[in-house]
Design an enzyme around this catalytic site. Structure first.
Site, PDB file in Angstrom:
ATOM      1  N   GLU A 133      14.720 -46.952 -70.005  1.00  0.00           N
ATOM      2  CA  GLU A 133      15.955 -46.434 -69.425  1.00  0.00           C
ATOM      3  C   GLU A 133      17.151 -46.719 -70.326  1.00  0.00           C
ATOM      4  O   GLU A 133      17.184 -47.738 -71.019  1.00  0.00           O
ATOM      5  CB  GLU A 133      16.187 -47.086 -68.062  1.00  0.00           C
ATOM      6  CG  GLU A 133      15.164 -46.644 -67.031  1.00  0.00           C
ATOM      7  CD  GLU A 133      15.242 -47.429 -65.721  1.00  0.00           C
ATOM      8  OE1 GLU A 133      14.887 -46.876 -64.691  1.00  0.00           O
ATOM      9  OE2 GLU A 133      15.638 -48.608 -65.742  1.00  0.00           O
ATOM     10  N   CYS A 159      24.357 -47.927 -72.889  1.00  0.00           N
ATOM     11  CA  CYS A 159      23.576 -49.161 -72.896  1.00  0.00           C
ATOM     12  C   CYS A 159      22.121 -48.778 -73.146  1.00  0.00           C
ATOM     13  O   CYS A 159      21.536 -48.045 -72.350  1.00  0.00           O
ATOM     14  CB  CYS A 159      23.772 -49.805 -71.525  1.00  0.00           C
ATOM     15  SG  CYS A 159      22.827 -51.281 -71.255  1.00  0.00           S
ATOM     16  N   CYS A 189      10.118 -57.086 -71.120  1.00  0.00           N
ATOM     17  CA  CYS A 189      10.813 -58.144 -71.855  1.00  0.00           C
ATOM     18  C   CYS A 189      10.007 -59.429 -71.703  1.00  0.00           C
ATOM     19  O   CYS A 189       9.425 -59.676 -70.651  1.00  0.00           O
ATOM     20  CB  CYS A 189      12.223 -58.351 -71.299  1.00  0.00           C
ATOM     21  SG  CYS A 189      13.216 -59.517 -72.248  1.00  0.00           S
ATOM     22  N   CYS A 209      13.819 -64.374 -68.035  1.00  0.00           N
ATOM     23  CA  CYS A 209      14.988 -64.968 -67.381  1.00  0.00           C
ATOM     24  C   CYS A 209      14.802 -64.834 -65.868  1.00  0.00           C
ATOM     25  O   CYS A 209      14.435 -63.768 -65.367  1.00  0.00           O
ATOM     26  CB  CYS A 209      16.271 -64.281 -67.837  1.00  0.00           C
ATOM     27  SG  CYS A 209      16.564 -64.490 -69.607  1.00  0.00           S
ATOM     28  N   CYS A 251      16.672 -61.979 -63.811  1.00  0.00           N
ATOM     29  CA  CYS A 251      16.715 -60.606 -64.340  1.00  0.00           C
ATOM     30  C   CYS A 251      15.479 -59.849 -63.899  1.00  0.00           C
ATOM     31  O   CYS A 251      14.357 -60.341 -64.032  1.00  0.00           O
ATOM     32  CB  CYS A 251      16.781 -60.650 -65.867  1.00  0.00           C
ATOM     33  SG  CYS A 251      16.682 -59.023 -66.648  1.00  0.00           S
ATOM     34  N   SER A 279      23.271 -57.674 -77.759  1.00  0.00           N
ATOM     35  CA  SER A 279      23.322 -58.782 -76.809  1.00  0.00           C
ATOM     36  C   SER A 279      22.009 -59.557 -76.860  1.00  0.00           C
ATOM     37  O   SER A 279      20.932 -58.971 -76.810  1.00  0.00           O
ATOM     38  CB  SER A 279      23.538 -58.217 -75.402  1.00  0.00           C
ATOM     39  OG  SER A 279      23.516 -59.251 -74.449  1.00  0.00           O
ATOM     40  N   LEU A 294      25.047 -66.396 -71.972  1.00  0.00           N
ATOM     41  CA  LEU A 294      25.091 -67.856 -71.833  1.00  0.00           C
ATOM     42  C   LEU A 294      24.583 -68.259 -70.439  1.00  0.00           C
ATOM     43  O   LEU A 294      23.613 -68.982 -70.308  1.00  0.00           O
ATOM     44  CB  LEU A 294      26.523 -68.343 -72.077  1.00  0.00           C
ATOM     45  CG  LEU A 294      26.676 -69.817 -72.379  1.00  0.00           C
ATOM     46  CD1 LEU A 294      25.939 -70.207 -73.646  1.00  0.00           C
ATOM     47  CD2 LEU A 294      28.148 -70.188 -72.490  1.00  0.00           C
ATOM     48  N   ASN A 295      25.288 -67.822 -69.434  1.00  0.00           N
ATOM     49  CA  ASN A 295      24.823 -67.904 -68.034  1.00  0.00           C
ATOM     50  C   ASN A 295      24.719 -69.300 -67.432  1.00  0.00           C
ATOM     51  O   ASN A 295      24.554 -69.436 -66.226  1.00  0.00           O
ATOM     52  CB  ASN A 295      23.463 -67.198 -67.856  1.00  0.00           C
ATOM     53  CG  ASN A 295      23.546 -65.729 -68.196  1.00  0.00           C
ATOM     54  OD1 ASN A 295      24.639 -65.166 -68.238  1.00  0.00           O
ATOM     55  ND2 ASN A 295      22.434 -65.100 -68.463  1.00  0.00           N
ATOM     56  N   ASN A 305      23.863 -59.107 -59.912  1.00  0.00           N
ATOM     57  CA  ASN A 305      23.434 -57.941 -59.148  1.00  0.00           C
ATOM     58  C   ASN A 305      22.146 -58.289 -58.419  1.00  0.00           C
ATOM     59  O   ASN A 305      21.142 -58.608 -59.049  1.00  0.00           O
ATOM     60  CB  ASN A 305      23.187 -56.750 -60.086  1.00  0.00           C
ATOM     61  CG  ASN A 305      24.495 -56.188 -60.617  1.00  0.00           C
ATOM     62  OD1 ASN A 305      25.393 -55.856 -59.845  1.00  0.00           O
ATOM     63  ND2 ASN A 305      24.619 -56.127 -61.927  1.00  0.00           N
ATOM     64  N   CYS A 318      23.631 -54.128 -64.596  1.00  0.00           N
ATOM     65  CA  CYS A 318      23.045 -55.154 -65.469  1.00  0.00           C
ATOM     66  C   CYS A 318      21.830 -55.797 -64.825  1.00  0.00           C
ATOM     67  O   CYS A 318      21.869 -56.219 -63.678  1.00  0.00           O
ATOM     68  CB  CYS A 318      24.036 -56.270 -65.726  1.00  0.00           C
ATOM     69  SG  CYS A 318      25.363 -55.800 -66.787  1.00  0.00           S
TER      70      CYS A 318
HETATM   71  N1  SAH Z   1      18.080 -59.593 -73.587  1.00  0.00           N
HETATM   72  C1  SAH Z   1      19.455 -59.364 -73.844  1.00  0.00           C
HETATM   73  C2  SAH Z   1      19.992 -58.022 -73.359  1.00  0.00           C
HETATM   74  C3  SAH Z   1      19.547 -57.525 -71.993  1.00  0.00           C
HETATM   75  S1  SAH Z   1      20.285 -58.200 -70.544  1.00  0.00           S
HETATM   76  C4  SAH Z   1      20.278 -60.510 -73.287  1.00  0.00           C
HETATM   77  O1  SAH Z   1      19.730 -61.361 -72.626  1.00  0.00           O
HETATM   78  O2  SAH Z   1      21.470 -60.563 -73.563  1.00  0.00           O
HETATM   79  C5  SAH Z   1      21.964 -57.747 -70.516  1.00  0.00           C
HETATM   80  C6  SAH Z   1      22.796 -58.679 -69.646  1.00  0.00           C
HETATM   81  O3  SAH Z   1      22.461 -58.531 -68.250  1.00  0.00           O
HETATM   82  C7  SAH Z   1      22.566 -60.152 -69.968  1.00  0.00           C
HETATM   83  O4  SAH Z   1      23.802 -60.780 -70.167  1.00  0.00           O
HETATM   84  C8  SAH Z   1      21.902 -60.707 -68.706  1.00  0.00           C
HETATM   85  O5  SAH Z   1      22.231 -62.057 -68.529  1.00  0.00           O
HETATM   86  C9  SAH Z   1      22.475 -59.805 -67.637  1.00  0.00           C
HETATM   87  N2  SAH Z   1      21.691 -59.736 -66.410  1.00  0.00           N
HETATM   88  C10 SAH Z   1      20.361 -59.794 -66.263  1.00  0.00           C
HETATM   89  N3  SAH Z   1      20.016 -59.709 -64.956  1.00  0.00           N
HETATM   90  C11 SAH Z   1      21.172 -59.586 -64.257  1.00  0.00           C
HETATM   91  C12 SAH Z   1      21.478 -59.427 -62.869  1.00  0.00           C
HETATM   92  N4  SAH Z   1      20.532 -59.360 -61.955  1.00  0.00           N
HETATM   93  N5  SAH Z   1      22.778 -59.328 -62.517  1.00  0.00           N
HETATM   94  C13 SAH Z   1      23.742 -59.346 -63.450  1.00  0.00           C
HETATM   95  N6  SAH Z   1      23.521 -59.472 -64.771  1.00  0.00           N
HETATM   96  C14 SAH Z   1      22.245 -59.602 -65.173  1.00  0.00           C
END
Ligand code: SAH
Length: 346
Positions: free
Chosen positions: A93, A106, A113, A117, A120, A190, A213-214, A288, A331
């Site tokens: 997508e 995007c 992946c 995480c 995600c 990213s 970073l998160n 999200n 995201c």
């Molecule tokens: N693998 C890369 C790019 C893909 S994710 C990375 O980790 O940066 C793109 C962004 O979406 C990342 O910053 C990730 O932390 C965020 N993300 C993933 N799941 C999410 C969710 N459920 N709600 C909001 N942001 C999310």
């Protein structure tokens, strides 16, 4: 097409080498590159400034791949989600977020992946494979056919730095003056924080870097993002500091805010401390919610509090609005063909 090469897998330099191998002049590569990326040529016949003879020869040894969206979903806020079916049946997508004069596309870099995480949706599914260079650039080519694209961000499915070679090739094509002609200022990669690859990327192309970073402690980040166990915060931030940023540019730190997990003022304080030695801006992304995870989105007050705290510390901060949420284009909600798996198991 079995033994033919896909010209969209080549950077300009590689196309020159390919043509040289066939005894052709180097300048032809530039002409062909422009046909591919500025005129969106689908066949060699269209390349009218190239002799019939050469076009015929090219068609014998090479082909031009392309992607067309299988479906396009349009959100109430105008966000568009494109689903592309790949030659092997997998799908990916891309999401176009239209804004007055700066639409952002995007794109995905992998099917699935491997970063896993916790928060995600893509990460809750298995890694299938890396995208080819052609599959990455063809997402941009396809969307450009129907909309103006101003910015390209590698924030779709996958970890771009885990597919470094193809991502670097794709970046070179996207920013080449003979290719897609995007300003490198308008292209962002990213990463979840693959430290060695960050260094390699910086050596190869001068695009923007965003780091997810998160979390502000290793304890929490280890849990949210398993990659942190390999490259903990101190190493990650040292790599950010070393990253060869062009003048006046900053690293973007993405920070997904999760209710009760990482959205306190103490988190904000630690965040400020962590990034204080790096030219940095912060992107706050309210979590999200999705069916793959029990985390909840933060309260608006928590977002406002952290946002204001960062501003008061003179940090450039944007809180990302959740565009495209109604079509699962926000995201961390992309899952490509995995959508099928999901609905089958419901
Ligand atoms: N693998 C890369 C790019 C893909 S994710 C990375 O980790 O940066 C793109 C962004 O979406 C990342 O910053 C990730 O932390 C965020 N993300 C993933 N799941 C999410 C969710 N459920 N709600 C909001 N942001 C999310």
């Amino acid at each position: 097409m079995d033994n033919k090469v896909d010209l969209k897998n080549f950077t300009l330099e590689e196309l020159e080498v390919f043509l040289a191998g066939q005894g052709k002049e180097k300048y032809r590569a530039r002409q062909i590159f422009k046909w591919l990326y500025q005129k969106d040529a689908a066949t060699f016949e269209e390349m009218t400034n190239i002799s019939k003879e050469l076009r015929r020869e090219l068609a014998e040894s090479a082909f031009i791949s392309s992607l067309a969206p299988e479906t396009v979903e349009v959100s109430r806020d105008g966000t568009r989600k494109y689903l592309f079916r790949l030659a092997d049946g997998n799908s990916i997508e891309s999401v176009l977020i239209p804004e007055e004069d700066r639409s952002t596309l995007c794109i995905s870099s992998q099917v699935g992946c491997a970063m896993a995480c916790e928060f995600c949706l893509t990460g809750t599914f298995k890694f299938t494979r890396n995208l080819t260079t052609a599959e990455i650039v063809n997402q941009v080519c396809a969307v450009k056919r129907e909309a103006e694209v101003r910015n390209v961000v590698f924030m779709g499915m996958g970890e771009p730095l885990a597919n470094l070679e193809n991502v670097i090739r794709a970046l070179k094509i996207i920013i080449s003056p003979d290719g897609m002609q995007f300003s490198s200022r308008r292209v962002t990669v990213s990463t979840a924080g693959l430290v060695p690859e960050m260094g390699l990327l910086g050596k190869e192309v001068a695009v923007n870097l965003a780091v997810s970073l998160n979390a502000t402690t290793d304890e929490l980040r280890d849990r949210l993002m398993p990659v942190n166990r390999r490259y903990p915060l101190a190493e990650l931030l040292a790599a950010c500091k070393r990253f060869p940023l062009p003048a006046r540019r900053m690293i973007t730190f993405e920070y997904v805010m999760i209710n009760g997990v990482n959205d306190s003022i103490d988190d904000a304080k630690r965040l400020v401390r962590l990034i204080s030695h790096i030219p940095a801006k912060v992107n706050l992304i309210p979590f999200n919610e999705h069916e793959g995870c029990s985390y909840r989105k933060p309260e608006q007050e928590a977002i406002d509090r952290v946002h204001k705290f960062l501003l008061d510390k003179h940090i450039t901060v944007i809180t990302r609005s959740s565009r495209g949420a109604d079509i699962s284009a926000a995201c961390g909600q992309l899952k490509g063909k995995l959508e099928k798996i999901c609905s089958n198991s419901e």
